[in-house]
Design a protein around this motif. Structure first.
Motif, PDB file in Angstrom:
ATOM      1  N   ARG A 174       0.838  -1.214   0.000  1.00 28.39           N
ATOM      2  CA  ARG A 174       0.000   0.000   0.000  1.00 28.39           C
ATOM      3  C   ARG A 174       0.862   1.249   0.000  1.00 28.39           C
ATOM      4  NH1 ARG A 174      -2.733  -1.726   5.161  1.00 28.39           N
ATOM      5  NH2 ARG A 174      -3.593   0.359   5.273  1.00 28.39           N
ATOM      6  N   LEU A 175       2.153   1.090  -0.307  1.00 30.57           N
ATOM      7  CA  LEU A 175       3.064   2.240  -0.279  1.00 30.57           C
ATOM      8  C   LEU A 175       3.383   2.780  -1.662  1.00 30.57           C
ATOM      9  CD1 LEU A 175       5.661   1.037   2.364  1.00 30.57           C
ATOM     10  CD2 LEU A 175       3.989   2.846   2.622  1.00 30.57           C
ATOM     11  N   GLY A 176       2.772   2.240  -2.698  1.00 27.63           N
ATOM     12  CA  GLY A 176       3.131   2.671  -4.049  1.00 27.63           C
ATOM     13  C   GLY A 176       4.517   2.179  -4.398  1.00 27.63           C
ATOM     14  N   LEU A 177       5.233   2.965  -5.230  1.00 27.51           N
ATOM     15  CA  LEU A 177       6.555   2.535  -5.680  1.00 27.51           C
ATOM     16  C   LEU A 177       7.587   2.555  -4.545  1.00 27.51           C
ATOM     17  CD1 LEU A 177       7.578   1.444  -8.243  1.00 27.51           C
ATOM     18  CD2 LEU A 177       8.107   3.741  -9.035  1.00 27.51           C
ATOM     19  N   LEU A 178       7.239   3.243  -3.474  1.00 27.74           N
ATOM     20  CA  LEU A 178       8.143   3.291  -2.323  1.00 27.74           C
ATOM     21  C   LEU A 178       8.345   1.898  -1.719  1.00 27.74           C
ATOM     22  CD1 LEU A 178       9.682   5.406  -0.577  1.00 27.74           C
ATOM     23  CD2 LEU A 178       7.709   5.412   0.946  1.00 27.74           C
ATOM     24  N   ARG A 179       7.458   0.968  -2.098  1.00 27.88           N
ATOM     25  CA  ARG A 179       7.544  -0.382  -1.534  1.00 27.88           C
ATOM     26  C   ARG A 179       8.887  -1.047  -1.813  1.00 27.88           C
ATOM     27  NH1 ARG A 179       4.186  -0.754  -5.981  1.00 27.88           N
ATOM     28  NH2 ARG A 179       4.967  -2.083  -7.655  1.00 27.88           N
ATOM     29  N   ILE A 180       9.547  -0.639  -2.907  1.00 26.82           N
ATOM     30  CA  ILE A 180      10.825  -1.298  -3.231  1.00 26.82           C
ATOM     31  C   ILE A 180      11.862  -1.056  -2.145  1.00 26.82           C
ATOM     32  CG2 ILE A 180      10.472  -1.240  -5.731  1.00 26.82           C
ATOM     33  CD1 ILE A 180      12.605   1.015  -5.758  1.00 26.82           C
ATOM     34  N   ALA A 181      11.635  -0.006  -1.321  1.00 26.06           N
ATOM     35  CA  ALA A 181      12.601   0.309  -0.265  1.00 26.06           C
ATOM     36  C   ALA A 181      12.418  -0.602   0.948  1.00 26.06           C
ATOM     37  CB  ALA A 181      12.471   1.769   0.150  1.00 26.06           C
ATOM     38  N   ILE A 182      11.313  -1.332   0.981  1.00 24.67           N
ATOM     39  CA  ILE A 182      11.059  -2.208   2.135  1.00 24.67           C
ATOM     40  C   ILE A 182      11.259  -3.653   1.709  1.00 24.67           C
ATOM     41  CG2 ILE A 182       9.300  -3.003   3.755  1.00 24.67           C
ATOM     42  CD1 ILE A 182       8.175  -0.204   3.698  1.00 24.67           C
ATOM     43  N   PRO A 183      12.176  -4.359   2.340  1.00 30.95           N
ATOM     44  CA  PRO A 183      12.406  -5.736   1.920  1.00 30.95           C
ATOM     45  C   PRO A 183      11.171  -6.607   2.142  1.00 30.95           C
ATOM     46  CG  PRO A 183      13.809  -5.145   3.793  1.00 30.95           C
ATOM     47  CD  PRO A 183      13.019  -3.940   3.457  1.00 30.95           C
ATOM     48  N   GLN A 184      10.846  -7.412   1.155  1.00 30.82           N
ATOM     49  CA  GLN A 184       9.670  -8.268   1.294  1.00 30.82           C
ATOM     50  C   GLN A 184      10.061  -9.698   1.646  1.00 30.82           C
ATOM     51  OE1 GLN A 184       7.613  -8.861  -2.385  1.00 30.82           O
ATOM     52  NE2 GLN A 184       9.476  -8.714  -3.604  1.00 30.82           N
ATOM     53  N   GLU A 185      11.374  -9.965   1.654  1.00 31.39           N
ATOM     54  CA  GLU A 185      11.813 -11.334   1.896  1.00 31.39           C
ATOM     55  C   GLU A 185      11.595 -11.713   3.363  1.00 31.39           C
ATOM     56  OE1 GLU A 185      13.813  -9.063   0.495  1.00 31.39           O
ATOM     57  OE2 GLU A 185      13.815  -9.742  -1.594  1.00 31.39           O
ATOM     58  N   LYS A 186      10.975 -12.851   3.583  1.00 32.72           N
ATOM     59  CA  LYS A 186      10.688 -13.317   4.942  1.00 32.72           C
ATOM     60  C   LYS A 186      11.255 -14.716   5.135  1.00 32.72           C
ATOM     61  CE  LYS A 186       7.887  -9.861   5.928  1.00 32.72           C
ATOM     62  NZ  LYS A 186       8.415  -8.791   6.762  1.00 32.72           N
ATOM     63  N   GLU A 187      11.429 -15.060   6.380  1.00 31.73           N
ATOM     64  CA  GLU A 187      11.755 -16.449   6.715  1.00 31.73           C
ATOM     65  C   GLU A 187      10.602 -17.000   7.543  1.00 31.73           C
ATOM     66  OE1 GLU A 187      16.561 -17.068   6.729  1.00 31.73           O
ATOM     67  OE2 GLU A 187      15.628 -16.235   8.494  1.00 31.73           O
ATOM     68  N   ILE A 188      10.240 -18.231   7.263  1.00 32.60           N
ATOM     69  CA  ILE A 188       9.168 -18.858   8.021  1.00 32.60           C
ATOM     70  C   ILE A 188       9.805 -19.993   8.822  1.00 32.60           C
ATOM     71  CG2 ILE A 188       6.875 -19.892   7.895  1.00 32.60           C
ATOM     72  CD1 ILE A 188       6.941 -18.916   4.881  1.00 32.60           C
ATOM     73  N   LEU A 189       9.633 -19.937  10.120  1.00 32.35           N
ATOM     74  CA  LEU A 189      10.234 -20.963  10.981  1.00 32.35           C
ATOM     75  C   LEU A 189       9.116 -21.815  11.563  1.00 32.35           C
ATOM     76  CD1 LEU A 189      13.134 -20.491  13.402  1.00 32.35           C
ATOM     77  CD2 LEU A 189      11.047 -21.469  14.293  1.00 32.35           C
ATOM     78  N   TRP A 190       9.242 -23.117  11.440  1.00 34.06           N
ATOM     79  CA  TRP A 190       8.271 -24.047  12.011  1.00 34.06           C
ATOM     80  C   TRP A 190       8.964 -24.872  13.096  1.00 34.06           C
ATOM     81  CZ3 TRP A 190       8.776 -23.836   6.557  1.00 34.06           C
ATOM     82  CH2 TRP A 190       7.683 -23.321   5.861  1.00 34.06           C
ATOM     83  N   LEU A 191       8.214 -25.184  14.135  1.00 35.54           N
ATOM     84  CA  LEU A 191       8.778 -26.007  15.201  1.00 35.54           C
ATOM     85  C   LEU A 191       7.657 -26.848  15.805  1.00 35.54           C
ATOM     86  CD1 LEU A 191      11.422 -26.383  16.943  1.00 35.54           C
ATOM     87  CD2 LEU A 191      10.358 -24.832  18.563  1.00 35.54           C
ATOM     88  N   LEU A 192       7.923 -28.143  15.974  1.00 36.34           N
ATOM     89  CA  LEU A 192       6.930 -29.016  16.616  1.00 36.34           C
ATOM     90  C   LEU A 192       7.298 -29.158  18.083  1.00 36.34           C
ATOM     91  CD1 LEU A 192       6.550 -31.838  13.960  1.00 36.34           C
ATOM     92  CD2 LEU A 192       4.850 -30.144  14.584  1.00 36.34           C
ATOM     93  N   VAL A 193       6.367 -28.827  18.962  1.00 38.53           N
ATOM     94  CA  VAL A 193       6.651 -28.957  20.393  1.00 38.53           C
ATOM     95  C   VAL A 193       5.469 -29.635  21.085  1.00 38.53           C
ATOM     96  CG1 VAL A 193       8.195 -26.968  20.560  1.00 38.53           C
ATOM     97  CG2 VAL A 193       5.750 -26.652  20.860  1.00 38.53           C
TER      98      VAL A 193
END
Lengths: 377, 656
Positions: A174-193
């Motif tokens: 929702r930031l327009g072209l400014l979005r390129i300045a915000i990294p979109q890469e995420k890590e997803i961590l799963w853990l069974l407990v």
């Protein structure tokens, strides 16, 4: 729209074993499986030729997260056969668990009734194997932060984390072209407990992952039934006839639950998280078609989504490869956690946006989520 | 986590926007500073402290390096915002929409366009600049008048390779059989060419053309296209399934150039002497080699004495028309040349991709604004980067390259010349040589007494009685030529490594691989391994030039080793390793190779300086394959515990 109540089986296996699981899924008559690349993380003592650094190194082994859907009545049999195919009962190989899910879509051809209706193998009863209740904790973090949290969880002996990659959508778009300045890469961590430790682990993850800071991530837990859980947290040479993980697994089996190894008393205060009833709302569609669907979901009230790439395996469509036009195996999976009361509105919104029609050719998967905490401001 | 339905775009205060953009720019620039710092510092320090030569045009070079850093940051961002997403989307969308045949045709067009967009023929010309038309007529022709044919052969090779690579990804075929078939075939073809003295000279050109024609835009694009196609074909679980296109795009141009050479060879004279080349009997063939009557006259004017010229071409040779410049109406200022090159490298490829998506697939781009910005970034980045390379890093490399022979030769230092007044010839001391001649020495006053220096009469002005003394410095590495050569090869090794660390294509490959393997294959590990390989390969390549090692056995040995290692490697590592061969020789390494080559090749008297790029391509393959074995050995502990044949667990015994 059709609704189908199913068991969603997730099998996390070292990549070298993934083909065996896929082949067994074929034999079981599972017409569609979805796999995602991730890594299982474990500790190993720093070798003598590296005199500096931390005492334990993080060792990452590529793993495939293979997901399939079966009727709830066939859950144990299917899990047992998939687990046996890759012998997931050996430490370090992987985990397999099932959870309740509801699928919403147009036309499901997920399994072959005849092939699937086989009873659980005899050895399941002989070994008194029953799926044990576990909590699958999932945590979405900015890229690069998963390793540190994984190290903390491993060093505290809480379990073997699995880390995958994804992309965040929501605020950024929702930031327009400014979005390129915000990294979109995420890590997803799963853990069974074990369920008794879930609060403690969530508390640790929130503190170590700094998840209360805005923009730092999201955490939640999903109740699952696990048949095999990888507990090999340390890869160093074993010094006894059985590893500690094998001893613990056997004790779990003998005691019939994992409750005996709770680390915290029942009186421990629960982490301050959102107690509103939430569900996970997952869209699975052809790769490259998710963006407008997620936008429609966001406009309908969802807060944010995490996109990850799946590879669909559908044995009967391999013949299509001989035809002129290929059937795509590339899928996208968009995970959203939404208030339960929004579910109908979201379903209508993504259906109106063309989720069930070409080119998206997708479906929705929903299920319960406990104790979510969003720290995205 | 929920928000009201229909919320509009977020409004962010201007200060916050600037802060976001500043952090974004800083992160990108810092990454490139880290990439370029090593090679810059190394070149400057080597020149200053080892070769003891001053750095000329310091301010220009510093500005140039700044332009390289900013240019690389913009270019990489453009790659990730526009070029690679477009390539991957084409790979994902085209097969499902238009079918395999159309996809393969599209791939061929893309390959052709890529070669014409980034022909890198300038590099090949520079490497063959010392070629004399009578020594290697066919090579001279292919690098001058026959350039359209050479580029055409390379383009056909790349087009065919991309089409084949994409088809392979779709069918999920292994890369290894292609390698087992292609490499021995190539070596046999090279051996065949080596048997004929006319085609022997083009072997180096052919092999280098494979390495250099895959440029900084083409390689990331081909990788992205391969990844897209491989995902649609259901090989998403095999991260390297989409690789291999670059490998084929490096191998097939070699075949095409060799075939072109073999086809043209009967029409060309064998290597000979200048007198034979300019002889009237050879006139027709000489005209063909030179590329026309006028070009032949220019060659003759450059290499024949006026008397020979008059005897051969008549007393008053026709004034040859000025050579036509295809860009005559386009002012050839430096900036315009760079703008033209940047536009040519990016726009045709982007146009092919956009045509495929917008017209053939007929779909809207999901982030059209991002793609437009990415294309603008890549254009601006390419422009700044190539301009900066020209002004900065290449000049620094050139200076170091020119100074390199100091490693094994004594060098006159005119910059330290001293003029002595009132020098009388009576001061001269004469000394006998073993051959009976007499040498003259001039004693110069030093604080420890007189120092005798050789007396050069041409530096003495008898009228003013002034003598200009130019000191000479001995070889940097001592009087033994071996240590001089060793120093040069060590320099080239580290330079190759440093340049590779900054190569944009390799960075793009590393980031893609890290993404595909969820970080289990680290970008930094890949880049370091490849850099070590490139350094070793370059040292071997320059060793070939310095010690005149034969080309074909060296190539055959290196590729045989790479193939043998491939047999025992996993499919994933093999695909990564062989693709690295194509990505190593990029816009940073190549100008520096030219720079060093000019310094070394000319002094060492080599006819051409080809082969460096090829060696710089094959050794990274070997390095990555070896690293694969190391990683596998380290992962032994992660190996599934039971060895084949080990006792089954109780659960397995009971299992059906």
């Amino acid at each position: 729209m059709n609704r189908l109540e199913v068991s969603k089986i997730t099998c996390i296996a070292d990549v070298r074993l993934a083909a065996r699981v896929e082949a067994e899924a074929d034999r079981l008559g599972l017409r569609e499986t979805y796999s995602e690349r991730g890594k299982q993380i474990a500790l190993q003592a720093r070798p003598f030729w590296q005199p500096f650094g931390r005492r334990f190194l993080l060792m990452e082994a590529p793993a495939d997260l293979i997901r399939c859907y079966v009727p709830r009545t066939h859950e144990l049999a299917a899990m047992a056969r998939l687990a046996a195919a890759a012998d997931l009962f050996l430490p370090g190989r992987g985990s397999i668990f099932a959870e309740d899910a509801v699928l919403v879509g147009e036309d499901f051809r997920l399994w072959d009734e005849r092939q699937l209706s086989a009873a659980p193998p005899d050895w399941v009863a002989e070994n008194r194997l029953q799926p044990a209740p576990y909590e699958q904790i999932f945590c979405i973090l900015p890229r690069g932060r998963g390793g540190e949290l994984a190290r903390t969880l491993l060093e505290m002996g809480l379990g073997v984390p699995i880390v995958g990659y994804g992309e965040g959508m929501g605020l950024r778009d929702r930031l327009g072209l400014l979005r390129i300045a915000i990294p979109q890469e995420k890590e997803i961590l799963w853990l069974l407990v074990p369920p008794g430790d879930a609060d403690f682990v969530i508390d640790v993850a929130i503190r170590k992952g700094n998840l209360r800071e805005p923009g730092n991530g999201f955490i939640g837990r999903i109740p699952v039934r696990a048949l095999a859980v990888n507990a090999r947290m340390n890869l160093d040479r074993r010094r006894h006839v059985a590893t500690m993980e094998q001893v613990i697994s056997t004790l779990d089996l003998l005691r019939g639950s994992t409750d005996w190894r709770r680390m915290t008393g029942a009186a421990r205060p629960r982490p301050a998280v959102d107690r509103e009833e939430r569900v996970h709302f997952t869209l699975v569609c052809e790769e490259g078609t998710a963006a407008p669907l997620v936008r429609a979901a966001l406009d309908a009230g969802a807060g944010g989504a995490t996109l990850s790439r799946l590879s669909r395996r559908a044995p009967e469509t391999t013949a299509d490869a001989a035809e002129e036009v290929l059937v795509s195996h590339a899928r996208e999976c968009c995970d959203l956690v939404v208030p339960a009361h929004l579910l109908d509105r979201l379903e209508d919104a993504v259906a109106a946006c063309g989720l069930f029609a070409a080119p998206a050719n997708g479906f929705i998967e929903t299920g319960p989520v406990h104790d979510p905490l969003a720290a995205n401001g | 986590m929920s928000r009201p339905a229909g919320a509009d775009a977020l409004r962010i205060p201007l200060r916050r926007k600037f802060a976001l953009l500043a952090a974004y720019a800083q992160e990108r620039l810092a990454r490139q500073v880290r990439a370029v710092a090593f090679i810059t510092a190394y070149l400057a320090l080597f020149q200053l402290f080892v070769l003891k030569a001053p750095i000329a045009e310091f301010a220009q070079i510093a500005l140039g390096i700044l332009a390289v850093i900013v240019g690389l940051a913009l270019f990489m961002e453009g790659l990730f915002l526009a070029i690679m997403p477009l390539g991957e989307r084409c790979g994902l969308r085209l097969p499902a929409r238009v079918g395999i045949g159309a996809l393969v045709a599209f791939a061929a067009v893309l390959g052709l366009t890529a070669t014409y967009a980034e022909p890198a023929i300038g590099f090949l010309k520079a490497q063959g600049s010392a070629t004399l038309p009578w020594r290697a007529p066919l090579l001279y022709y292919l690098l001058n008048a026959g350039v359209p044919l050479t580029v055409g052969a390379v383009a056909a090779g790349v087009g065919l390779a991309v089409a084949l690579g994409v088809f392979r990804s779709l069918r999920a075929w292994s890369l290894k059989p292609f390698l087992y078939a292609a490499l021995p075939g190539l070596l046999v073809l090279s051996w065949w060419a080596a048997r004929d003295p006319r085609t022997a000279a083009i072997i180096g050109l052919a092999w280098d053309s494979g390495g250099v024609t895959t440029g900084p835009v083409t390689v990331p694009l081909l990788i992205a296209l391969g990844v897209g196609v491989s995902r649609i074909a259901g090989r998403g679980d095999e991260p390297a399934g989409g690789l291999g296109v670059v490998t084929l795009a490096s191998a097939l141009p070699v075949v095409m150039v060799l075939l072109l050479g073999l086809a043209l060879a009967p029409r060309f004279p064998p290597p000979g002497e200048a007198s034979g080349f300019f002889a009237p009997a050879q006139h027709a063939q000489a005209v063909q080699v030179a590329g026309g009557e006028a070009a032949l006259r220019q060659l003759a004017a450059a290499h024949l004495s006026p008397a020979e010229m008059a005897a051969r071409f008549g007393a008053e040779p026709e004034t040859s028309p000025a050579p036509t410049d295809p860009r005559r109406f386009f002012p050839r200022t430096e900036v315009r040349t760079h703008v033209f090159a940047a536009v040519k490298a990016i726009l045709p490829l982007a146009a092919v991709l956009l045509f495929a998506l917008l017209v053939v697939v007929r779909e809207r781009l999901p982030h059209a604004d991002e793609v437009a910005l990415g294309l603008a970034f890549s254009l601006a980045g390419m422009l700044l980067f190539s301009y900066g390379m020209d002004r900065g890093l290449s000049r620094l490399g050139n200076q170091a390259g020119r100074a390199l022979p100091r490693a094994w030769e004594a060098t006159a230092r005119p910059d330290k010349a001293v003029t002595y007044r009132d020098v009388d010839e009576s001061l001269l001391v004469r000394a006998a040589r073993p051959d009976g001649t007499v040498a003259e020495f001039l004693p110069l006053a030093d604080k420890n007494g007189p120092e005798f220096v050789p007396f050069h009469r041409d530096r003495y002005d008898a009228a003013t009685r002034e003598y200009r003394w130019i000191p000479e410095e001995g070889p940097v590495a001592g009087d033994e030529a071996f240590w001089g050569y060793f120093l040069v090869l060590a320099f080239v090794f580290v330079m190759g490594m440093g340049a590779t660390l900054a190569e944009p294509s390799l960075n793009a490959l590393g980031i893609t691989l890290e993404e595909l393997t969820t970080g289990t294959y680290k970008r930094s590990f890949l880049i370091l391994t490849v850099a070590l390989g490139v350094g070793t390969g370059m040292a071997m390549g320059f060793g070939r030039i310095l010690f005149a090692w034969p080309m074909v056995p060296l190539l055959a040995g290196s590729y045989a080793l790479a193939l043998a290692l491939t047999v025992f490697s996993s499919e994933e590592i093999a695909a990564i390793a062989w693709d690295c061969a194509g990505v190593t020789t990029g816009p940073i390494t190549v100008p520096l190779v030219i720079a060093a080559g000019l310094g070394i090749g000319q002094r060492a008297g080599a006819a051409e300086a080809f082969g460096v790029v090829t060696m710089g391509s094959v050794f990274p393959i070997i390095a990555v394959l070896l690293s694969g074995f190391l990683v596998a050995a380290r992962r032994k502990s992660l190996e599934l515990d039971e060895a084949p044949g080990a006792a089954p667990t109780p659960l397995r015994r009971n299992a059906p």
